[in-house]
Write an enzyme that holds these catalytic residues in place. Sequence first.
Site, short mmCIF file in Angstrom:
data_model
loop_
_atom_site.label_atom_id
_atom_site.label_comp_id
_atom_site.label_asym_id
_atom_site.label_seq_id
_atom_site.Cartn_x
_atom_site.Cartn_y
_atom_site.Cartn_z
N HIS A 165 14.25 111.57 -23.11
CA HIS A 165 13.04 112.18 -22.54
C HIS A 165 13.39 113.07 -21.35
O HIS A 165 12.94 114.23 -21.27
CB HIS A 165 12.07 111.07 -22.10
CG HIS A 165 10.81 111.56 -21.46
ND1 HIS A 165 9.63 111.69 -22.14
CD2 HIS A 165 10.55 111.95 -20.19
CE1 HIS A 165 8.69 112.14 -21.32
NE2 HIS A 165 9.23 112.30 -20.12
N GLU A 166 14.22 112.55 -20.43
CA GLU A 166 14.57 113.32 -19.24
C GLU A 166 15.53 114.46 -19.58
O GLU A 166 15.46 115.53 -18.99
CB GLU A 166 15.17 112.40 -18.18
CG GLU A 166 14.24 111.30 -17.71
CD GLU A 166 12.89 111.82 -17.25
OE1 GLU A 166 12.84 112.93 -16.68
OE2 GLU A 166 11.89 111.13 -17.47
N HIS A 212 13.64 117.49 -20.65
CA HIS A 212 13.19 118.23 -19.47
C HIS A 212 14.32 119.09 -18.91
O HIS A 212 14.17 120.29 -18.68
CB HIS A 212 12.75 117.26 -18.36
CG HIS A 212 11.42 116.63 -18.55
ND1 HIS A 212 10.29 117.33 -18.89
CD2 HIS A 212 11.03 115.33 -18.41
CE1 HIS A 212 9.26 116.51 -18.96
NE2 HIS A 212 9.68 115.28 -18.68
N ASP A 260 6.01 117.31 -19.92
CA ASP A 260 5.40 116.11 -20.46
C ASP A 260 4.20 116.43 -21.34
O ASP A 260 3.41 117.33 -21.04
CB ASP A 260 4.97 115.18 -19.32
CG ASP A 260 6.15 114.55 -18.62
OD1 ASP A 260 7.12 114.19 -19.30
OD2 ASP A 260 6.11 114.43 -17.38
#
Length: 1032
Positions: free
Chosen positions: A263-264, A267, A274
Amino acid sequence: MTREPVKVPELGQVLQESVQDLGYMIETLRMEERARGCITKWSSKQKGSDIVKNDGIYSKYLFAFPKKSKYSLKVHIQAKRTIVPQTAVPCSHDMSISGKSPSQRQVMGVTQSLIFLLSFQLLQLIKGSTVWLNENGYEDLVVAINPQVPEDANIILNTMNMIKNASNYLFEMTKHRFFFKSVKIIIPKTWKKNTNYSRIKTESYDQADVIIADYYMKHVDDPYTLLYEGCKMKGRYIHFTPNFLLNENLTNVYGEKGRVFVHEWTHFRWGVFDEYSRDMPFYVSEKAAIEATSCPAGVTGIPVFQDCRGDICKPRSCRYDGQLYEKGCVFIPDIRQNISCSIMYMQYARPVVEFCDQNTHNSEAPNMQNKICNHKSTWEVIMESDDFRNSTALNTSAPSSETTFRLLQAQERVICLVLDISGSMRMHNRMENLHTAAETYLLHVIETGSWVAIVTFDSDATERAHLQQIIDNGTRQKLVQFLPTIPSGLTNICAGIHKGLKVIANKMNTTYGSEIVLLTDGEDPGIAACFNLVKQSGAKIHTIALGPQADKKLEQLSELTGGLKLCAPDGVVPSKLIEVFSAITSGNGDTSEQSIQLESKELVVQHSAWMNTTVPVDKTVGNDTFFSIAWNLSQPFFFLRDPKGKEYGSSDFTIDSSNPYTARLRINGIAEEGDWQFYIKNVHTATQGISVTATSRPACYDVPPVIAAVHVNRANTAFNPVVVYAEVSQGFWPVLGATVTATIEKDDATAVTLELLDNGAGADMMKSDGIYSRYFTSLQGTGRYSLKVKSHGRNATTSLSLKRNQASYNSGYRENGKIYMTAPRPEFADEEIQVQLGSFSRISTGSFVMSTGDPAPIYPPCKVTDLHARIENRTIVLSWTAPGGDFDNGKADHYIIKTSKNLLDLRNNFDHATSVNCSNLIPKEAGREESFEIQPENKTENGTKIYFAICAVDDTNLISEVSNIAQTTWFLPPKAFVPLNHQGSTNGANTAVIVAVATLCAAVVCTIINSTLYVFSKKKGRLEIEKMQRHV
């Protein structure tokens, strides 16, 4: 044409690196240049290409290159009676390197340490610490542990396991395209030494891709990614707390750690955002139903409100406020979904096996991905990345190799000042300013415990001060005595670098992890000859270009090694050069010992005129505080008054005979908190330049100081304008409400001052994140630009806000009709924290180079990014922040507003959408709040979803990009039904909640029953919720 010599890589220092690193280095070995058909003998006799005699590093220049091509390199190492420190190993070894995949490389021999060292040095030719993609695998991902984190080997182990698992998840979610191949983990020097730890080279904490550190004050564990810029732009770093890595219970609220890392990483690497929203967890869909902000749409679940009093929380149904659920209402998903959730929505959900793509993306959801990336799906953004374009999917079910790890440990700081003393340093007070700035650096900036040397160069290089450790003020004063004062000769930059590396190697037996501060004002036609030497050295080169004639290739030395690229214009006083030197602090992450510049001010003062300056000392600093005043003609009259009224006159300051134009004052102990007032009068018969500077260090080891970091980049938008960023923070908490100004200078040009804003408009991507931004549109041609940013707050409560772009928090789930709530987020996590810092001031310095002319001397207005629409008294009200005529400067000429009942039609066909008459709307100055009222047509039906977008036009008819799309619904949806008497157990203390999905009501009385989901009844004229067993 004369060919420049190419230097063969070093063999390295035998046995100084762990043999356990051999496997990793052989697997990751990459060659940029391969010399075919060239046979040469390498020597270690301290001449030519060799830096240090008899150090086990063999080198040779190669000239025999018939044409530009790829070359292979074969090195034969043979020794019959060779002396190796601690170990003598007769050996004969051949090594061929073809640049093929690890499985194709053939390594033969008996002395693994020699093999490893050769591989290590060759790798350094290409790669520093930045991540790169190698045959679908990410190499050289750097993870750094903060020095204040207590030693715990499980942090290292759990980090390794997290990234290994993330590699498999990433491979699956990117459809067999990407995985993690090699990782470096930086261990703080505060941890115990270990033979498994290698010495760092150019890697550092402040340039790491992932950092592991605690927050300050409040304990939160939200993983997050720091992003300065917009869609598709890489992040600054990923942040995890030690507790996140060690506490297995947090898996209940964040999900499996490998999924969180993916998830990170999404980014960080690809600049996506998000797909959930903490601010707007629900929205009204085009079907006039209340939906959860999710991706994809259709995720099943239930809205719940946690009513907390202290540590006791009682879930209940969410109240309906007329349009949506009340603030604080959260969405509780079903633990099992019939559709695959996106990892950018809920990384903890099951199943999570993909990113939302063009077919599954929820373009209606009011999340940051839609706002920042113009309603594109995550997968569409990833497919537009360089990574995707430069790779193909693998025809394998798993990554082609497992993730490998190297453990590196930080050492004491080793730095050599390499200073230009050529004849051109005689002009424009350069030598005098250099002496003052370097003296300030040695006395007040560089950290205690550092090793420092001084080298000067003109046509040749000289060692002025050997490498010595700063242990007290006496050591600092001794080093100052070796600073140069007399310039002469030509400029030979490579001679200075060569000598600086040699001075370091003579003392440390290696140049790995060391730093060189290289200052020059001249050109060196042969500067490229030492590029390979610099790449091999494992040292960082921080470059300072003084004046307009410094060599144009100077910054390449910094780019090759990850060093700072700085410049300073000429000046009559040394303040600008002091600012530059003050930026060169340790990158090890320990702010407790770092020097912080509080003030730097320079004025041209008329005869008998006063220059008064206020220097606030806040409670986070005050240790080792210095004030200095400099002038260029004769000493002015001055005194300094502390917050309690005590005065320090000129007799209290120190003026060194070797530097009679500077006076310094050191405050003993901790400086008084508050405003220090400088009063200066020019008593000289003519106008003269006067400057004031102030530095300090943190007052307490365990209280991080307020710091400000600057960054400059080209925006990923039309015309690619320059954007200036300043991040103001304290211990990872963003500091809000500061006043931040940037001053940008170029030699022979007027300085430009900008106020940087944290308003979520113009160049600023996100409001109230502590990152202050502004477009810089006053470019004045090619060349170097220096940047000075001043951040200050004035006697007000400073707000510290949580970071954005973080992993979603699992508030609970529903399984078989029952609600299972997790521990609620800490109350402060959703609110701003108020901290009294008093008045504070920070000076930060940077620079950037414009190598090509500005493609657009006249810019359009910037994109409006904060357009909102709401309904008030049967009127649609639009609001936004005014753009400028040139991006976010000045003001626009007029606006174009369009509307549509279809979101994607408005995005894709703005010009053909329905126009809104706004001819009477006169744009305001950039940064001002705009609003506009629209009376809808009488035939607008209830339940109509209406979308709006806006463009700004300047006085030359240049048009901005289309704004974000705002939406509103022309009617108030019905109140949500709350089901009653759900069958479940009750214990009188714990509560579970079930709330029905809102439905459309067309009549005065609504009765809708969904028999497959809900059972409800009426009790005393109001809706209540039956208590159920709650599981945590």
